[in-house]
Write a protein that holds these residues in place. Structure first.
Motif, PDB file in Angstrom:
ATOM      1  N   GLY A 184      26.125  -2.910  19.642  1.00 59.18           N
ATOM      2  CA  GLY A 184      26.506  -4.509  20.123  1.00 59.18           C
ATOM      3  C   GLY A 184      25.794  -5.016  21.421  1.00 59.18           C
ATOM      4  N   THR A 185      25.604  -3.692  21.931  1.00 55.56           N
ATOM      5  CA  THR A 185      24.555  -4.190  23.394  1.00 55.56           C
ATOM      6  C   THR A 185      23.369  -4.563  22.775  1.00 55.56           C
ATOM      7  N   ILE A 186      22.772  -4.736  21.685  1.00 52.25           N
ATOM      8  CA  ILE A 186      21.686  -5.556  21.203  1.00 52.25           C
ATOM      9  C   ILE A 186      21.979  -6.960  21.303  1.00 52.25           C
ATOM     10  N   GLY A 187      23.040  -7.314  20.887  1.00 50.03           N
ATOM     11  CA  GLY A 187      23.540  -8.886  20.845  1.00 50.03           C
ATOM     12  C   GLY A 187      23.374  -9.374  22.152  1.00 50.03           C
ATOM     13  N   LEU A 188      24.210  -8.575  23.272  1.00 50.78           N
ATOM     14  CA  LEU A 188      24.017  -8.966  24.586  1.00 50.78           C
ATOM     15  C   LEU A 188      22.578  -9.364  25.217  1.00 50.78           C
ATOM     16  N   GLU A 189      21.720  -8.575  24.675  1.00 49.31           N
ATOM     17  CA  GLU A 189      20.403  -8.578  25.263  1.00 49.31           C
ATOM     18  C   GLU A 189      19.970  -9.946  24.563  1.00 49.31           C
ATOM     19  N   MET A 190      20.220 -10.103  23.339  1.00 52.43           N
ATOM     20  CA  MET A 190      19.658 -11.397  22.384  1.00 52.43           C
ATOM     21  C   MET A 190      20.242 -12.530  23.278  1.00 52.43           C
ATOM     22  N   LEU A 191      21.226 -12.599  23.629  1.00 51.88           N
ATOM     23  CA  LEU A 191      21.995 -14.002  24.264  1.00 51.88           C
ATOM     24  C   LEU A 191      21.008 -13.894  25.567  1.00 51.88           C
ATOM     25  N   ASP A 192      20.784 -12.943  26.477  1.00 54.16           N
ATOM     26  CA  ASP A 192      20.008 -13.129  27.406  1.00 54.16           C
ATOM     27  C   ASP A 192      18.501 -13.646  27.223  1.00 54.16           C
ATOM     28  N   GLN A 193      17.930 -13.154  26.342  1.00 54.91           N
ATOM     29  CA  GLN A 193      16.420 -13.420  26.131  1.00 54.91           C
ATOM     30  C   GLN A 193      16.305 -14.764  25.366  1.00 54.91           C
ATOM     31  N   VAL A 194      17.217 -14.784  24.291  1.00 56.69           N
ATOM     32  CA  VAL A 194      16.952 -16.087  23.398  1.00 56.69           C
ATOM     33  C   VAL A 194      18.102 -16.840  23.405  1.00 56.69           C
ATOM     34  N   PRO A 195      18.687 -17.526  24.519  1.00 59.74           N
ATOM     35  CA  PRO A 195      19.987 -18.341  24.221  1.00 59.74           C
ATOM     36  C   PRO A 195      20.011 -19.399  23.323  1.00 59.74           C
ATOM     37  N   GLU A 196      18.734 -19.826  23.029  1.00 59.32           N
ATOM     38  CA  GLU A 196      18.579 -21.051  21.960  1.00 59.32           C
ATOM     39  C   GLU A 196      18.807 -20.715  20.703  1.00 59.32           C
ATOM     40  N   ALA A 197      18.977 -19.272  20.323  1.00 55.69           N
ATOM     41  CA  ALA A 197      18.929 -18.904  18.959  1.00 55.69           C
ATOM     42  C   ALA A 197      19.976 -19.510  18.046  1.00 55.69           C
ATOM     43  N   GLU A 198      19.714 -19.916  17.117  1.00 52.71           N
ATOM     44  CA  GLU A 198      20.495 -20.528  15.914  1.00 52.71           C
ATOM     45  C   GLU A 198      21.036 -19.506  14.746  1.00 52.71           C
ATOM     46  N   THR A 199      19.997 -18.640  14.386  1.00 50.68           N
ATOM     47  CA  THR A 199      20.176 -17.626  13.458  1.00 50.68           C
ATOM     48  C   THR A 199      19.634 -16.315  13.847  1.00 50.68           C
ATOM     49  N   VAL A 200      20.547 -15.453  13.548  1.00 51.22           N
ATOM     50  CA  VAL A 200      19.847 -13.951  13.775  1.00 51.22           C
ATOM     51  C   VAL A 200      19.735 -13.112  12.505  1.00 51.22           C
ATOM     52  N   LEU A 201      18.891 -12.580  12.399  1.00 51.33           N
ATOM     53  CA  LEU A 201      18.790 -11.594  11.052  1.00 51.33           C
ATOM     54  C   LEU A 201      18.989 -10.027  11.425  1.00 51.33           C
ATOM     55  N   VAL A 202      19.783  -9.445  10.943  1.00 50.18           N
ATOM     56  CA  VAL A 202      19.994  -8.140  11.261  1.00 50.18           C
ATOM     57  C   VAL A 202      20.013  -7.264   9.900  1.00 50.18           C
ATOM     58  N   PRO A 203      19.276  -6.195   9.810  1.00 50.09           N
ATOM     59  CA  PRO A 203      19.015  -5.165   8.587  1.00 50.09           C
ATOM     60  C   PRO A 203      20.694  -4.698   8.679  1.00 50.09           C
ATOM     61  N   LEU A 204      20.959  -4.540   7.224  1.00 52.66           N
ATOM     62  CA  LEU A 204      22.566  -4.371   6.904  1.00 52.66           C
ATOM     63  C   LEU A 204      22.387  -3.174   5.915  1.00 52.66           C
ATOM     64  N   SER A 205      23.404  -1.972   6.425  1.00 53.35           N
ATOM     65  CA  SER A 205      23.626  -0.827   5.727  1.00 53.35           C
ATOM     66  C   SER A 205      24.832  -0.702   5.774  1.00 53.35           C
ATOM     67  N   GLY A 206      25.538   0.438   6.613  1.00 55.08           N
ATOM     68  CA  GLY A 206      26.977   0.719   6.879  1.00 55.08           C
ATOM     69  C   GLY A 206      27.665  -0.182   7.607  1.00 55.08           C
ATOM     70  N   GLY A 207      26.650  -1.268   8.182  1.00 55.45           N
ATOM     71  CA  GLY A 207      27.442  -2.250   9.015  1.00 55.45           C
ATOM     72  C   GLY A 207      27.592  -2.006  10.608  1.00 55.45           C
TER      73      GLY A 207
END
Length: 326
Positions: A156-179
């Motif tokens: 989940g720390t990737i998500g925190l970095e995304m918030l800092d780096q692209v605060p204007e993002a409306e959609t996030v695409l994440v590879p999904l396996s075991g979740g």
């Protein structure tokens, strides 16, 4: 369930042990899609994939008895490599079980980090049975690749970095396996931005989480060879965390063909100058295939680069599937 504060704590705990990976805006995809497209370059993580975050957090939280006995995990490759790296750094024994479907380049990389490697059966479930045996017989601590609160918090720390780096993002695409990855990122992002859209992406061949979501419960799915081998494996019939979190927090799941995944790998190389494995190319693949509705800024996570380079060369040359690339 995982609390967002667990993710913030994990970020502090693993700081200095993992890289804060950069985000670049893709000029080519922005032009193709008619919307700002950003790439989160997590494939540049130390072990070549995002898994080091969860593994490092889990190792850091072991008690002294667990450290003395060692850890064990089933893996499709990247988690095993990350756990082996984190365990070696901490002086902890690591045993990694994998099925015969895991590419040999990933098996060799794990062994090179000093982990004990076991090749068992032809599915993630077969490998997990070996880990279950070791936990009972040798007292090893299991560190599963996705369904574990410390692992999810680390991812989940990737998500925190995304918030800092692209605060204007409306959609996030994440590879999904075991979740574990999607659950952690979605937890971090939705806590700060409830309206942000999280899209999970997987291959059409043997997508266990997608089948489980359709069934309303974890189900077993036959594992099939795929270019997105890191997304293979089941979700675990006794799944405790990641299934429910993905069900509640991920807005949509898109399944991609082998040809679409191959196109994503080729685009990453030819246009972005990035070498990624199939599992990491699914975000680019979905964008190229027009699988997403029009909208505002989007971030695609490039999750790993640990692809066999011979296979990569054949895909770049035009192969669209494992059979063609063999």
């Amino acid at each position: 369930m995982i609390d967002p504060q667990d993710i913030h704590a994990a970020r502090q705990r693993i700081a200095g042990q993992v890289r804060q990976t950069p985000v670049d805006q893709s000029e080519s995809l922005t032009q193709i899609c008619g919307r700002p497209v950003f790439l989160k370059l997590e494939h540049r993580q130390i072990t070549g994939a995002f898994k080091l975050r969860g593994a490092s957090n889990a190792i850091a939280l072991l008690d002294e008895t667990a450290r003395e006995r060692g850890v064990a995990a089933a893996s499709t490759g990247n988690h095993g490599r990350a756990l082996a790296y984190a365990a070696r750094r901490a002086g902890v024994r690591a045993v990694i079980a994998m099925s015969a479907l895991v590419p040999m380049n990933k098996v060799r990389a794990i062994a090179a980090l000093g982990a004990e490697v076991r090749i068992v059966g032809r599915s993630q479930d077969d490998a997990q049975e070996e880990i279950d045996r070791l936990v009972v017989e040798e007292g090893l601590t299991p560190v599963p690749p996705f369904d574990h609160p410390h692992v999810i918090a680390g991812q989940g720390t990737i998500g925190l970095e995304m918030l800092d780096q692209v605060p204007e993002a409306e959609t996030v695409l994440v590879p999904l396996s075991g979740g574990g990855l999607a659950a952690g990122i979605a937890c971090a992002l939705k806590d700060a931005r409830p309206g942000i859209r999280i899209v999970g992406l997987s291959m059409a061949r043997g997508a266990a989480m997608a089948a489980s979501l359709d069934a309303g419960r974890p189900v077993a799915v036959e594992e099939l060879p795929t270019l997105a081998d890191s997304l293979g494996g089941g979700v675990g019939l006794s799944n405790r965390y990641s299934f429910a979190m993905v069900r509640d927090l991920v807005d949509e799941v898109i399944l991609l063909s082998e040809a679409e995944i191959a196109a994503g790998i080729r685009h990453a190389y030819a246009q972005e100058r990035e070498i990624v494995e199939g599992a990491a190319a699914v975000g680019i693949a979905a964008l190229l295939a027009g699988r997403l509705p029009a909208g505002g800024p989007v971030v695609a996570l490039l999750s790993g680069r640990n692809i066999d380079m011979g296979l990569h060369a054949r895909i770049v040359a035009g192969a669209d599937a494992l059979e063609e690339a063999a």
